[in-house]
Scaffold this motif. Sequence first.
Motif, mmCIF file in Angstrom:
data_model
loop_
_atom_site.group_PDB
_atom_site.id
_atom_site.type_symbol
_atom_site.label_atom_id
_atom_site.label_comp_id
_atom_site.label_asym_id
_atom_site.label_seq_id
_atom_site.Cartn_x
_atom_site.Cartn_y
_atom_site.Cartn_z
ATOM 1 N N GLU A 1 0.837 -1.215 0.000
ATOM 2 C CA GLU A 1 0.000 0.000 0.000
ATOM 3 C C GLU A 1 0.864 1.253 0.000
ATOM 4 O OE1 GLU A 1 -3.533 2.084 2.719
ATOM 5 O OE2 GLU A 1 -2.731 0.097 3.252
ATOM 6 N N LYS A 2 1.940 1.203 0.752
ATOM 7 C CA LYS A 2 2.847 2.353 0.808
ATOM 8 C C LYS A 2 3.494 2.619 -0.553
ATOM 9 C CE LYS A 2 6.705 4.029 3.635
ATOM 10 N NZ LYS A 2 7.664 3.682 4.735
ATOM 11 N N SER A 3 3.747 1.556 -1.315
ATOM 12 C CA SER A 3 4.393 1.690 -2.621
ATOM 13 C C SER A 3 3.395 1.848 -3.757
ATOM 14 C CB SER A 3 5.285 0.470 -2.886
ATOM 15 O OG SER A 3 6.263 0.330 -1.879
ATOM 16 N N GLY A 4 2.102 1.700 -3.452
ATOM 17 C CA GLY A 4 1.083 1.833 -4.480
ATOM 18 C C GLY A 4 1.025 0.655 -5.434
ATOM 19 N N VAL A 5 1.342 -0.548 -4.941
ATOM 20 C CA VAL A 5 1.311 -1.742 -5.790
ATOM 21 C C VAL A 5 0.501 -2.829 -5.088
ATOM 22 C CG1 VAL A 5 3.529 -1.233 -6.860
ATOM 23 C CG2 VAL A 5 3.459 -2.620 -4.770
ATOM 24 N N HIS A 6 0.239 -3.926 -5.824
ATOM 25 C CA HIS A 6 -0.428 -5.090 -5.244
ATOM 26 C C HIS A 6 0.578 -6.243 -5.208
ATOM 27 C CE1 HIS A 6 -4.432 -3.320 -5.239
ATOM 28 N NE2 HIS A 6 -4.170 -2.833 -6.448
ATOM 29 N N ARG A 7 0.720 -6.851 -4.050
ATOM 30 C CA ARG A 7 1.634 -7.969 -3.902
ATOM 31 C C ARG A 7 1.006 -9.030 -2.999
ATOM 32 N NH1 ARG A 7 3.640 -5.761 -7.532
ATOM 33 N NH2 ARG A 7 5.783 -4.963 -7.756
ATOM 34 N N ARG A 8 1.292 -10.300 -3.327
ATOM 35 C CA ARG A 8 0.877 -11.392 -2.470
ATOM 36 C C ARG A 8 1.878 -12.525 -2.586
ATOM 37 N NH1 ARG A 8 -3.034 -14.980 -5.337
ATOM 38 N NH2 ARG A 8 -3.087 -14.341 -7.523
ATOM 39 N N LEU A 9 1.926 -13.363 -1.574
ATOM 40 C CA LEU A 9 2.900 -14.446 -1.508
ATOM 41 C C LEU A 9 2.325 -15.733 -2.080
ATOM 42 C CD1 LEU A 9 4.116 -13.812 2.142
ATOM 43 C CD2 LEU A 9 5.524 -13.487 0.104
ATOM 44 N N SER A 10 3.129 -16.438 -2.862
ATOM 45 C CA SER A 10 2.709 -17.762 -3.315
ATOM 46 C C SER A 10 2.761 -18.731 -2.137
ATOM 47 C CB SER A 10 3.638 -18.267 -4.423
ATOM 48 O OG SER A 10 4.910 -18.599 -3.891
ATOM 49 N N GLU B 1 2.963 -9.444 -9.439
ATOM 50 C CA GLU B 1 2.108 -9.362 -8.255
ATOM 51 C C GLU B 1 2.358 -10.521 -7.303
ATOM 52 O OE1 GLU B 1 -2.649 -9.611 -7.099
ATOM 53 O OE2 GLU B 1 -2.056 -8.964 -9.112
ATOM 54 N N MET B 2 2.608 -11.712 -7.857
ATOM 55 C CA MET B 2 2.841 -12.898 -7.040
ATOM 56 C C MET B 2 4.309 -12.989 -6.650
ATOM 57 S SD MET B 2 1.348 -15.628 -5.738
ATOM 58 C CE MET B 2 -0.058 -16.120 -6.743
ATOM 59 N N ILE B 3 4.571 -12.977 -5.349
ATOM 60 C CA ILE B 3 5.938 -13.142 -4.853
ATOM 61 C C ILE B 3 6.184 -14.630 -4.653
ATOM 62 C CG2 ILE B 3 7.514 -12.631 -2.944
ATOM 63 C CD1 ILE B 3 5.866 -10.094 -2.430
ATOM 64 N N GLY B 4 7.113 -15.184 -5.424
ATOM 65 C CA GLY B 4 7.386 -16.618 -5.377
ATOM 66 C C GLY B 4 8.760 -16.934 -4.828
ATOM 67 N N LEU B 5 9.145 -18.206 -4.939
ATOM 68 C CA LEU B 5 10.455 -18.639 -4.443
ATOM 69 C C LEU B 5 11.597 -17.888 -5.119
ATOM 70 C CD1 LEU B 5 10.078 -22.524 -4.182
ATOM 71 C CD2 LEU B 5 10.149 -20.882 -2.311
ATOM 72 N N VAL B 6 11.430 -17.588 -6.404
ATOM 73 C CA VAL B 6 12.493 -16.923 -7.142
ATOM 74 C C VAL B 6 12.792 -15.540 -6.579
ATOM 75 C CG1 VAL B 6 10.937 -15.896 -8.840
ATOM 76 C CG2 VAL B 6 13.311 -16.397 -9.465
ATOM 77 N N ASP B 7 11.838 -14.952 -5.891
ATOM 78 C CA ASP B 7 12.024 -13.609 -5.340
ATOM 79 C C ASP B 7 12.691 -13.616 -3.967
ATOM 80 O OD1 ASP B 7 10.607 -12.138 -7.471
ATOM 81 O OD2 ASP B 7 8.867 -13.254 -6.747
ATOM 82 N N LEU B 8 12.770 -14.786 -3.343
ATOM 83 C CA LEU B 8 13.332 -14.857 -1.998
ATOM 84 C C LEU B 8 14.850 -14.780 -2.049
ATOM 85 C CD1 LEU B 8 11.154 -17.638 -0.316
ATOM 86 C CD2 LEU B 8 10.715 -15.189 -0.518
ATOM 87 N N PRO B 9 15.467 -14.152 -1.072
ATOM 88 C CA PRO B 9 16.934 -14.060 -1.038
ATOM 89 C C PRO B 9 17.566 -15.441 -0.940
ATOM 90 C CG PRO B 9 15.927 -12.524 0.520
ATOM 91 C CD PRO B 9 14.834 -13.420 0.039
ATOM 92 N N PRO B 10 18.714 -15.650 -1.577
ATOM 93 C CA PRO B 10 19.402 -16.950 -1.497
ATOM 94 C C PRO B 10 19.696 -17.385 -0.065
ATOM 95 C CG PRO B 10 20.370 -15.570 -3.201
ATOM 96 C CD PRO B 10 19.410 -14.706 -2.460
ATOM 97 N N SER B 11 19.972 -16.424 0.817
ATOM 98 C CA SER B 11 20.287 -16.765 2.207
ATOM 99 C C SER B 11 19.119 -17.470 2.887
ATOM 100 C CB SER B 11 20.650 -15.499 2.987
ATOM 101 O OG SER B 11 19.565 -14.572 2.967
ATOM 102 N N ILE B 12 17.892 -17.138 2.494
ATOM 103 C CA ILE B 12 16.711 -17.794 3.071
ATOM 104 C C ILE B 12 16.514 -19.167 2.445
ATOM 105 C CG2 ILE B 12 14.186 -17.691 3.193
ATOM 106 C CD1 ILE B 12 14.405 -14.728 3.652
ATOM 107 N N LEU B 13 16.681 -19.251 1.131
ATOM 108 C CA LEU B 13 16.512 -20.534 0.455
ATOM 109 C C LEU B 13 17.529 -21.560 0.952
ATOM 110 C CD1 LEU B 13 15.932 -19.258 -3.186
ATOM 111 C CD2 LEU B 13 14.215 -20.135 -1.595
ATOM 112 N N GLN B 14 18.741 -21.106 1.242
ATOM 113 C CA GLN B 14 19.787 -22.017 1.692
ATOM 114 C C GLN B 14 19.516 -22.583 3.083
ATOM 115 O OE1 GLN B 14 23.310 -19.632 1.357
ATOM 116 N NE2 GLN B 14 23.263 -19.617 -0.890
#
Length: 466
Positions: free
Chosen positions: A348-357, A390-403
Motif C-alpha cells: 500500500e505504501k508503494s502503491g502496488v499489489h503484492r501477495r505471496l505464493s 504481483e505474485m511473490i514466489g520462491l524466485v524472489d526470496l533471497p538466497p540466504s533464506i533458500l539455503q
Amino acid sequence: MNRSPCEIPAAEELNRELMAIINSSSDGLFVCRADGTVIRVNPASERLHGIRAEEIIGRNIEELVEEGFVERSATLDAIRTGQPVSVLQHHDGRKLLSTGNPVFDDRGQLVLAVTTVRDVTEMDRMQRELEEQGVRNSQFREQMLTLQQEQLVAKQVIARSPEMLTVLGQAIRVGGAESTVLILGESGSGKGLLVDLIHSNSRRSKGPLIKLNCGAIPDTLIESELFGYEKGAFTGADGSKPGYFEMADGGTLFLDEVAELPPPSQVKLLRFLEDGNIARLGGTTSRKVDVRILAATHRDLSQMVEEGGFRLDLYYRLNVIPMQVPPLRERRECILPLLRHYIDFFAEKSGVHRRLSRAAVDTLIDYPYPGNVRELMNLCERLVVMSETEMIGLVDLPPSILQQTDAQHLVPVHWQEGDGLQEIVAEVEREVLSAAKERFASQAEIAQALGVNQSTIARKLRRYSL
C-alpha cells in the motif's frame, strides 16, 4: 493349645484396642465369615445404612442383598472372587463406596471378608463444584484473552502464539503498577512493543514516553543526555539543557540496551531509583522527578554481574518485574499474520499489489529469523519493492533464506484460495523454470531436461522475467 495366664490379659487388651479402632473409624466397617455370615458392624456402618448392628449380625449377606439392604454387595463379590472389589452404592440419596477385601489364613483358605464403606456424596459434590469452578475459570480466561486481543488489535499488535499472547497480557497488567520492569529478549523480538503497551495501560499514559537507546550514544555523552547539563559543565556547553529524565517527568523513560550503560551512569541511575532525585552534569543541586523506568536488553545481565560488567545493586533495582520476549522462531503461529500484514503495508505504501505464493509462504514460515520481527519487516519491504510481478514466489526470496530451508528442492503444488487454473499453472511453471535455471548451466540443458525446445524455454524465461 492352652494359653498362659499372662497371655489372656494381653489378648483381651489387644482386642479392646482393635474394637476401639474399629468403632472410632468414620468409615463403615463390615466383617463377615467365609460363608457370608456378618460377625461385626461398627457404628459408622449403622449410621451410613440406617440400621442397628443387632439387626444384621448373625445373618448371611446373601439374604441381606435379596431383601434389598444393598443393591450389590462388595463383601459377597470379594468372597466369590477372592479379590478386592469396589462397588458404588446408592442409599437414601447418598453415594456409598464399598470396598470388600478377602482375608486368607496361612494355608491360603478364605476366612473373612472385611468391607469398608465410605460416604462419597460430599466428595462428589465438591468434585462437581471444582469442575464447575474450572469451567468458570476457563471461561474467565477466555474472556480476558479476548479482551486483551481486542486491545492488541486496536493497537495494531499482531500476535497469535500462546507464548506471545501471555507476554502481551502480562504487559497490559504490569501497566497498572509503578514497578520497574526489565524486558529481556533477542534484538528485534518486540521489546519496544511491550514498552508501548505498558505505558499506554498505565496511569502515566497521558504523560510522555521517552525512549533512549543506551548503546547508540557514546560513553562520553550518555550521562549528559540522561541527566542534562548546566552551562559550562564541559567544553561546548554554552547553555543548560534538560536530560531525558526531566523530559520524561510525569511519564515513562525507556532505557533500551541498558546493559551498555557505562559505570558512572550506572551509579547515577541507581541513585535515582533509590530516591527519585537527579542532578545535572555540572550542577550543584538535585531535583526530584516523577519517572517510571522501563529497561530492556538482549544481553545476560546476571552473567555481566558475575563478570563485573554491571552493578549487582542496579541489577536488583531494575529486575523487579522481569519479562521475557520469546524469539520469533519460537512463536511460529505469528509468522504468517506478520508476513501478510507487512506485505500489505509496504505494498500500500508503494502503491502496488503484492501477495505471496504458497511455496514462498511455506519457505518463509520455515525460516528461523535470527533477526526476529525486525528482519521479517525488512524482508517484506524488500520483497514488495524488488518483485516484478504481483505474485511473490520462491524466485524472489533471497538466497540466504533458500539455503536455510528446503525450498531449493521443492516444486510447489499448492495454490492460494481464489486462484484460477491459469494462475496456478503459471505460478508452478515459473517456480519450475526458476529452479531449473539454478540447476542447469544453459537454456539448452533446461530444454533437454524438461523435454521441450530451447526456444520454448527462452520465451517462457522472458515471460516470467527470469
